[in-house]
Design a protein around this motif. Structure first.
Motif, PDB file in Angstrom:
ATOM      1  N   ASP A  15       0.911  -1.425   0.579  1.00  0.00           N
ATOM      2  CA  ASP A  15      -0.071   0.205   0.119  1.00  0.00           C
ATOM      3  C   ASP A  15       0.820   1.350   0.041  1.00  0.00           C
ATOM      4  OD1 ASP A  15      -2.589  -1.433   0.562  1.00  0.00           O
ATOM      5  OD2 ASP A  15      -2.838  -1.451   2.127  1.00  0.00           O
ATOM      6  N   VAL A  16       1.400   1.104   1.084  1.00  0.00           N
ATOM      7  CA  VAL A  16       2.682   2.527   0.559  1.00  0.00           C
ATOM      8  C   VAL A  16       3.572   2.728  -1.039  1.00  0.00           C
ATOM      9  CG1 VAL A  16       5.388   3.494   1.902  1.00  0.00           C
ATOM     10  CG2 VAL A  16       3.672   2.824   3.440  1.00  0.00           C
ATOM     11  N   VAL A  17       4.032   1.548  -1.029  1.00  0.00           N
ATOM     12  CA  VAL A  17       3.997   1.516  -2.847  1.00  0.00           C
ATOM     13  C   VAL A  17       3.679   2.443  -3.521  1.00  0.00           C
ATOM     14  CG1 VAL A  17       4.870  -0.226  -4.814  1.00  0.00           C
ATOM     15  CG2 VAL A  17       6.073  -0.024  -2.294  1.00  0.00           C
ATOM     16  N   ALA A  18       1.857   1.440  -3.764  1.00  0.00           N
ATOM     17  CA  ALA A  18       0.666   2.462  -4.216  1.00  0.00           C
ATOM     18  C   ALA A  18       0.433   3.557  -3.684  1.00  0.00           C
ATOM     19  CB  ALA A  18      -0.265   1.965  -4.301  1.00  0.00           C
ATOM     20  N   ALA A  19       1.351   4.461  -3.093  1.00  0.00           N
ATOM     21  CA  ALA A  19       0.448   5.812  -2.093  1.00  0.00           C
ATOM     22  C   ALA A  19       1.555   6.973  -3.096  1.00  0.00           C
ATOM     23  CB  ALA A  19       0.785   5.719  -0.850  1.00  0.00           C
ATOM     24  N   HIS A  20       3.019   5.982  -2.869  1.00  0.00           N
ATOM     25  CA  HIS A  20       4.217   7.071  -3.532  1.00  0.00           C
ATOM     26  C   HIS A  20       4.039   7.064  -4.957  1.00  0.00           C
ATOM     27  CE1 HIS A  20       6.557   8.200   0.267  1.00  0.00           C
ATOM     28  NE2 HIS A  20       6.560   6.809   0.375  1.00  0.00           N
ATOM     29  N   ARG A  21       3.006   5.854  -5.415  1.00  0.00           N
ATOM     30  CA  ARG A  21       3.577   5.871  -7.242  1.00  0.00           C
ATOM     31  C   ARG A  21       2.279   6.337  -7.740  1.00  0.00           C
ATOM     32  NH1 ARG A  21       4.253  -0.126  -7.543  1.00  0.00           N
ATOM     33  NH2 ARG A  21       6.370  -0.746  -8.328  1.00  0.00           N
ATOM     34  N   ALA A  22       1.112   6.655  -7.044  1.00  0.00           N
ATOM     35  CA  ALA A  22      -0.060   7.658  -7.072  1.00  0.00           C
ATOM     36  C   ALA A  22       0.321   8.551  -6.644  1.00  0.00           C
ATOM     37  CB  ALA A  22      -0.906   7.749  -5.922  1.00  0.00           C
ATOM     38  N   LEU A  23       1.318   9.374  -5.624  1.00  0.00           N
ATOM     39  CA  LEU A  23       1.967  10.596  -5.655  1.00  0.00           C
ATOM     40  C   LEU A  23       2.901  11.127  -7.196  1.00  0.00           C
ATOM     41  CD1 LEU A  23       2.634  13.153  -4.145  1.00  0.00           C
ATOM     42  CD2 LEU A  23       4.159  12.298  -2.752  1.00  0.00           C
ATOM     43  N   ALA A  24       3.422  10.566  -7.157  1.00  0.00           N
ATOM     44  CA  ALA A  24       4.385  10.673  -8.593  1.00  0.00           C
ATOM     45  C   ALA A  24       3.420  11.081  -9.369  1.00  0.00           C
ATOM     46  CB  ALA A  24       5.216   8.875  -9.161  1.00  0.00           C
ATOM     47  N   GLY A  25       2.519  10.335 -10.350  1.00  0.00           N
ATOM     48  CA  GLY A  25       1.940  10.427 -11.289  1.00  0.00           C
ATOM     49  C   GLY A  25       1.126  12.075 -10.549  1.00  0.00           C
ATOM     50  N   VAL A  26       0.858  12.159  -9.375  1.00  0.00           N
ATOM     51  CA  VAL A  26      -0.163  13.617  -9.109  1.00  0.00           C
ATOM     52  C   VAL A  26       0.554  14.782  -9.263  1.00  0.00           C
ATOM     53  CG1 VAL A  26      -0.704  15.553  -7.532  1.00  0.00           C
ATOM     54  CG2 VAL A  26      -1.978  12.868  -7.460  1.00  0.00           C
TER      55      VAL A  26
END
Length: 208
Positions: free
Chosen positions: A167-178
């Motif tokens: 979940d932490v990886v997913a959150a950081h990947r989402a932040l990268a996209g934003v």
């Protein structure tokens, strides 16, 4: 004799150096400097106190042993003591934190091709997420190393669950996209001191 005080409380006594006192002379404002060519690796965590500084030091050492011009940027009191430069980020007023990170990165990158940035807090921590956001936004890393401790179900001193590494990886990947950044996970560092070999291998395989 000098005493290095690493706590949040300022001790007003002769010979005491308070690590979390931020000098007014270091109030640099962020400039949004263009990204250079240095490879940047940021250590992040599932929660606080999961070994980000230790991983930062060991990774920089391994990179140097492999022949790279590598260095690391300390951002906490212990790291600043060990490295002899940098600022304790949680002593920096929020408006100046981006500028301080930009400044300190420029100092370290002057003699390095690869820089490992010591992260603070954790993006999904119930209280200490701001620092992780600042590092991601300002440092613009090429890679992340996610640090986690096996068996830790709750954040220390908080009645809140520690998120899973996935979940932490997913959150950081989402932040990268934003943020319009391009970075991904280089690896995961597991603190398995309280786990046996079989449990560690099973958790490693699940995350991998």
């Amino acid at each position: 004799l000098a005493v290095l005080n690493t706590t949040h409380d300022v001790v007003d006594a002769p010979g005491v150096v308070n690590m979390r006192v931020f000098p007014a002379s270091d109030r640099w404002l962020g400039e949004g400097r263009p990204r250079g060519t240095t490879t940047r690796i940021l250590t992040v965590g599932t929660t606080g106190s999961v070994g980000k500084m230790t991983v930062t030091v060991l990774l920089a050492r391994a990179l140097r042993d492999a022949g790279h011009r590598a260095d690391w940027l300390p951002t906490g009191q212990t790291g600043v003591i060990l490295r002899g430069l940098g600022h304790v980020l949680d002593s920096v007023p929020l408006d100046f934190a981006p500028g301080v990170v930009e400044h300190d990165l420029a100092v370290v990158e002057a003699d390095a091709d690869v820089v490992v940035v010591e992260g603070q807090g954790a993006l999904l921590h119930p209280m200490w997420g701001a620092a992780s956001f600042i590092f991601t936004k300002v440092a613009k890393p090429d890679w992340l190393v996610v640090c986690a401790r096996m068996g830790q179900a709750r954040h220390l001193s908080f009645d809140a669950p520690v998120p899973d590494v996935v979940d932490v990886v997913a959150a950081h990947r989402a932040l990268a996209g934003v943020l319009g950044l391009e970075y991904d996970v280089l690896g995961v560092a597991l603190d398995s001191a309280d786990a046996d070999d079989a449990a560690y291998e099973a958790e490693r395989d699940r995350i991998e």
